[in-house]
Design a protein around this motif. Structure first.
Motif, PDB file in Angstrom:
ATOM      1  N   GLU A   1      -4.419  -4.546  -3.494  1.00 52.60           N
ATOM      2  CA  GLU A   1      -3.740  -3.287  -3.796  1.00 52.60           C
ATOM      3  C   GLU A   1      -2.840  -3.530  -4.991  1.00 52.60           C
TER       4      GLU A   1
ATOM      5  N   PRO B   1     -10.771  12.475   1.703  1.00 49.37           N
ATOM      6  CA  PRO B   1     -10.261  11.285   2.403  1.00 49.37           C
ATOM      7  C   PRO B   1     -11.394  10.409   2.913  1.00 49.37           C
TER       8      PRO B   1
ATOM      9  N   TYR C   1      -5.023  11.678  -0.022  1.00 50.02           N
ATOM     10  CA  TYR C   1      -6.193  11.273   0.752  1.00 50.02           C
ATOM     11  C   TYR C   1      -6.027   9.937   1.470  1.00 50.02           C
ATOM     12  N   TRP C   2      -4.992   9.199   1.142  1.00 51.46           N
ATOM     13  CA  TRP C   2      -4.812   7.864   1.719  1.00 51.46           C
ATOM     14  C   TRP C   2      -4.472   7.951   3.200  1.00 51.46           C
TER      15      TRP C   2
ATOM     16  N   ASP D   1      -0.602   9.973  -2.937  1.00 49.50           N
ATOM     17  CA  ASP D   1      -2.039  10.212  -2.802  1.00 49.50           C
ATOM     18  C   ASP D   1      -2.307  11.010  -1.527  1.00 49.50           C
TER      19      ASP D   1
ATOM     20  N   PRO E   1       0.798  -1.235   0.000  1.00 48.56           N
ATOM     21  CA  PRO E   1       0.000   0.000   0.000  1.00 48.56           C
ATOM     22  C   PRO E   1       0.828   1.280   0.000  1.00 48.56           C
TER      23      PRO E   1
ATOM     24  N   LYS F   1      -3.945   9.517  10.000  1.00 48.10           N
ATOM     25  CA  LYS F   1      -3.254   9.872   8.766  1.00 48.10           C
ATOM     26  C   LYS F   1      -1.802  10.282   9.011  1.00 48.10           C
TER      27      LYS F   1
ATOM     28  N   TYR G   1       0.092   4.190  -2.831  1.00 43.58           N
ATOM     29  CA  TYR G   1      -0.476   5.480  -2.439  1.00 43.58           C
ATOM     30  C   TYR G   1       0.590   6.522  -2.102  1.00 43.58           C
TER      31      TYR G   1
ATOM     32  N   TYR H   1     -10.789   3.021   0.849  1.00 39.91           N
ATOM     33  CA  TYR H   1     -10.336   4.030  -0.110  1.00 39.91           C
ATOM     34  C   TYR H   1      -9.450   3.324  -1.123  1.00 39.91           C
ATOM     35  N   ASN H   2      -9.511   3.743  -2.367  1.00 38.89           N
ATOM     36  CA  ASN H   2      -8.687   3.139  -3.416  1.00 38.89           C
ATOM     37  C   ASN H   2      -8.557   4.096  -4.580  1.00 38.89           C
TER      38      ASN H   2
END
Length: 378
Positions: A98, A147, A34-35, A32, A25, A282, A29, A154-155
């Motif tokens: 993933e 997010p 928002y991950w 990213d 992962p 996060k 991400y 989430y993806n």
């Protein structure tokens, strides 16, 4: 889209491969915004022999490695015997998926999972489902501009594109709803609360200490079993499984946004809300060591929204306005003086659950994100 000309898919069989599986992962991400990284130790624990899932199910992890040995994708194929017994068909699941933005890698991962499930005698495969829907499920298919809230998936947008390109079809969609807290509820909800009280329904916050918490948690378990046994792809948990997960959230509960309804001492409904701890998680990078704990305590002060996981009441008590009353109490708890919440997200709610959707929409909820489970014949 990336293109990896040479890669290999292999089963995870060694501790080194397990670490690579857990590394995927972070690569997918890396850029990213928002991950929210999962807590690595918690994710690893799910594959431990001590996980009670392995008392009634079996699974195989697979990992995709580039030619240089870098982890670029992963998937888990699983047989959940309780799901098979409940549905009366040999349905297997895939989860923990993933993958980098390379269709060939994604297709190879999906294929190896299907091959393994076919070898186990499965005739249908469904996913993403991480062992069971209690654990984690659904691909995000619309609403990539913010997010995820606590306990929601989430993806990247290319996951549903890849799986549909591989010939999978929609099993069922689900929605989450946005609830702004700066708008009052329609007066019918406060009226419903008064009607419920006059009908003998009592309301109180969930208890969060010691044996009282355990007793309330078991009542919540019984209510959920009665309410959701017929849900899509549902498989039953044991009380011990539910209690184990409940204890992990015990210190995180805000009782003001977790009212329960009782009638003659029986729990007949609840509004299960949680602060959105993803805002703090996060910042931890997936590590909940002593330093991660300090960061969690620091950043949790920024939490200004919450997630409503369930609003439910037993069907025989709906005429007593229990569901509407719980919405009223839950919203009142969220806007109570000193509370930080500016909005709530409710769900997920399956697309064909028209009764719940109408209730939520009547309270002012608007569809915020759309999720999907896919299926394929083997």
């Amino acid at each position: 889209m990336q293109t990896i000309t040479k890669f290999q898919i292999k089963p995870v069989t060694t501790p080194v491969e397990q670490e690579l599986f857990l590394d995927v992962p972070a690569r997918v991400y890396a850029n990213d915004p928002y991950w929210v990284p999962p807590i690595r130790s918690s994710e690893a624990k799910q594959f431990s022999p001590s996980n009670t899932f392995f008392e009634y199910g079996k699974a195989q992890q697979f990992i995709a490695l580039s030619q240089s040995g870098e982890p670029i994708g992963r998937i888990v194929a699983a047989v959940n015997q309780r799901l098979i017994e409940k549905e009366g068909q040999n349905v297997g699941v895939f989860g923990f998926f993933e993958c980098i933005s390379d269709f060939d890698v994604a297709q190879a991962l999906l294929q190896v999972a299907c091959d393994w499930l076919r070898e186990q005698g499965m005739t249908v495969v469904r996913g993403p489902i991480d062992f069971s829907t209690h654990n984690g499920c659904l691909f995000l298919v619309d609403g990539f501009d913010s997010p995820p809230m606590i306990l929601m998936p989430y993806n990247p947008p290319y996951y549903p594109e890849f799986i549909e390109r591989d010939g999978w079809y929609k099993g069922k969609d689900a929605y989450t709803y946005n609830f702004p807290l700066d708008k009052p509820l329609p007066e019918e909800f406060e009226k419903a609360y008064r009607i419920a009280c006059k009908a003998g329904i009592t309301f109180r916050p969930i208890r969060t200490k010691g044996e009282e918490f355990e007793a309330d948690a078991l009542k919540v378990y019984d209510l959920l079993v009665r309410m959701f046994t017929d849900n899509y792809s549902y498989s039953p948990q044991t009380p011990a499984e539910f209690l184990d997960k409940a204890r992990s959230f015990q210190s995180l509960i805000d009782p003001d946004v977790f009212p329960i309804a009782e009638y003659n001492g029986e729990m007949v409904g609840m509004w299960m809300g949680l602060p959105d701890y993803n805002i703090a998680l996060k910042h931890l990078g997936g590590k909940l060591d002593w330093f991660g704990t300090l960061k969690f305590l620091w950043y949790r002060r920024q939490i200004d929204q919450g997630r409503v996981i369930y609003i439910c009441s037993l069907p025989e008590y709906r005429r007593k306005m229990v569901s509407l009353a719980l919405i009223y109490l839950g919203m009142q708890g969220g806007i109570k003086k000193g509370k930080p919440y500016k909005r709530a997200e409710l769900g997920h709610i399956y697309e064909d659950n028209s009764a719940s959707r109408k209730l939520v929409e009547a309270a002012g909820g608007k569809i915020h994100k759309t999720y999907r489970i896919y299926e394929k014949a083997l």
